[in-house]
Design an enzyme around this catalytic site. Structure first.
Site: not given
Ligand SMILES: [Zn+2]
Length: 424
Positions: A54, A56-57, A148, A175, A302
């Protein structure tokens, strides 16, 4: 690529030995070239390279917050050799072309394997299914699908997504946030503190009720569901119930939910605004219990980098999310190893072997044995340091651990035989 010889590392708790690496794989030390690069690893523990389900890039679309290059550099510093990149970029990863494009940027710029997550619905709108089959059959070979940031709230759409991904052994990562019970404004665990601070409440039931529905849909469709960032005791109970019935459900917990509690938000510091929100102590204990007994399968960071101008607002208006890749192993050491809940074997399972299996990554989470891909993280279990957000490889600075005394374990990360991080 130079041959590597790692000398004297404790291999995931199985005792000290040498690890030889040639052409990206573990090899017999006798087969190395004449002058390999030697790494003295006495006193260090060797783990299979960590895998984050999980991340985020932010690339494409928000390269001011993070790029593939900076995010994977942060990943390597944190001991990760693969990250699953969430689909909520701009444009959204909801087509085969978008997934292939991201994977290509990863191969070009990455200090870790970048594995695209495909969106469940077009544009994350929760209405129409995205091109799941085309993404699965693309060069990116997408196996994990998630909206997500948004919940797949429509039960019928969730059912169809589960039916669809079953054909190619995919998984839908949910999510879990019932948007009627916890809407877009919800930002603080619903309870005493949300009332005192006057912040819109995010009740635990908004998570557990969606998970209760989804595990039953997974049973009905004989498909796989994965629960992102489990944050409540009730959700742990629901997952335990489902697993006892043989339902194919897996789950992850974030490092921040394993250590931080709702009381962090008492000062209205938006650094601690995260979705799902930080919860009270009894939930933190249930999450640690769930991770110990395997009800929760994996740790997922995350990692959610944000530009300053999105995070530096009043609490209710600030963007949700916090950095996680560089500190994840430190927090798991602190909460699970140093408390005696985990040994090295369990740590390797929950942060590498099992996440790689959930995402169906054939070259990750493998044993440290001859012939296997050389993905390895060397850690010093005794080192500690004060976290400094300005020393981060991430472009963002929304680091909830800034100034905190934590383990500082990662000495070296090797991805496919290449040293991607080495402590200076
Ligand atoms: Zn999420």
């Amino acid at each position: 690529m130079t041959d590597l010889l790692i000398i004297g590392a404790d291999r995931a708790g199985e005792g000290p030995g040498d690890l030889a690496i040639r052409d990206g794989r573990f090899d017999d030390p006798a087969d190395l070239g004449p002058d390999p690069q030697r790494i003295d690893a006495a006193g260090l523990v060797a783990l299979p390279g960590l895998v984050d389900l999980h991340t985020h890039l932010r690339e494409p679309g928000r390269e001011d917050a993070e790029t593939v290059a900076t995010g994977t550099r942060a990943a390597a510093r944190g001991g990760f050799t693969a990250v699953l990149a969430m689909a909520n970029t701009d444009p959204v990863t909801d087509t085969a072309e978008a997934a292939e494009h991201l994977a290509d940027i990863g191969w070009r710029d990455g200090d870790a394997q970048v594995v695209p997550v495909g969106a469940v619905s077009k544009g994350l709108d929760g209405v129409e299914l995205a091109e799941l089959g085309l993404m699965a059959r693309s060069r990116a070979a997408v196996r994990v699908f998630s909206d997500d940031g948004h919940c797949v709230a429509d039960g019928r759409l969730m059912r169809r997504a589960l039916e669809y991904v079953r054909a190619f052994d995919g998984v839908v990562a949910q999510h879990a946030q019932d948007p009627k019970l916890a809407g877009p404004d919800a930002c603080c665990h619903e309870g005493e503190i949300s009332g005192k601070l006057g912040l819109p409440g995010w009740p635990a039931v908004a998570e557990a009720s969606i998970v209760a529905r989804d595990v039953q849909l997974a049973q009905l469709t004989r498909s796989r569901v994965h629960v992102c960032h489990v944050s409540t005791a009730e959700t742990v109970d629901v997952i335990r119930w489902a697993k006892q019935r043989g339902i194919d459900v897996t789950a992850e917990v974030t490092p921040h939910h394993l250590l931080l509690t709702t009381s962090e938000v008492l000062g209205y510091d938006p650094t601690y605004k995260v979705n799902p929100p930080l919860r009270p102590d009894e939930h933190v204990v249930a999450l640690r219990d769930g991770l110990s007994d395997g009800t929760i399968d994996a740790v997922g960071t995350d990692h959610a980098p944000h530009a300053r101008h999105d995070k530096e607002h009043a609490f209710a208006e600030a963007a949700s999310g916090m950095l996680g890749l560089e500190t994840a192993l430190a927090v798991v050491l602190e909460t699970m190893i140093n408390t005696g809940r985990f040994g090295w074997r369990e740590l390797a399972l929950r942060m590498s072997v099992v996440p790689a299996h959930i995402a169906r990554l054939p070259d990750q989470g493998r044993p440290l044995t001859v012939g296997e891909p050389a993905n390895v993280t060397l850690i010093d279990p005794n080192a500690r340091a004060l976290v400094d957000r300005d020393a981060s490889a991430s472009l963002a600075r929304n680091n909830p651990w800034h100034g905190r005394d934590l383990p500082d374990p990662v000495v070296s990360t090797i991805w496919a035989g290449r040293i991607t991080y080495s402590r200076p």
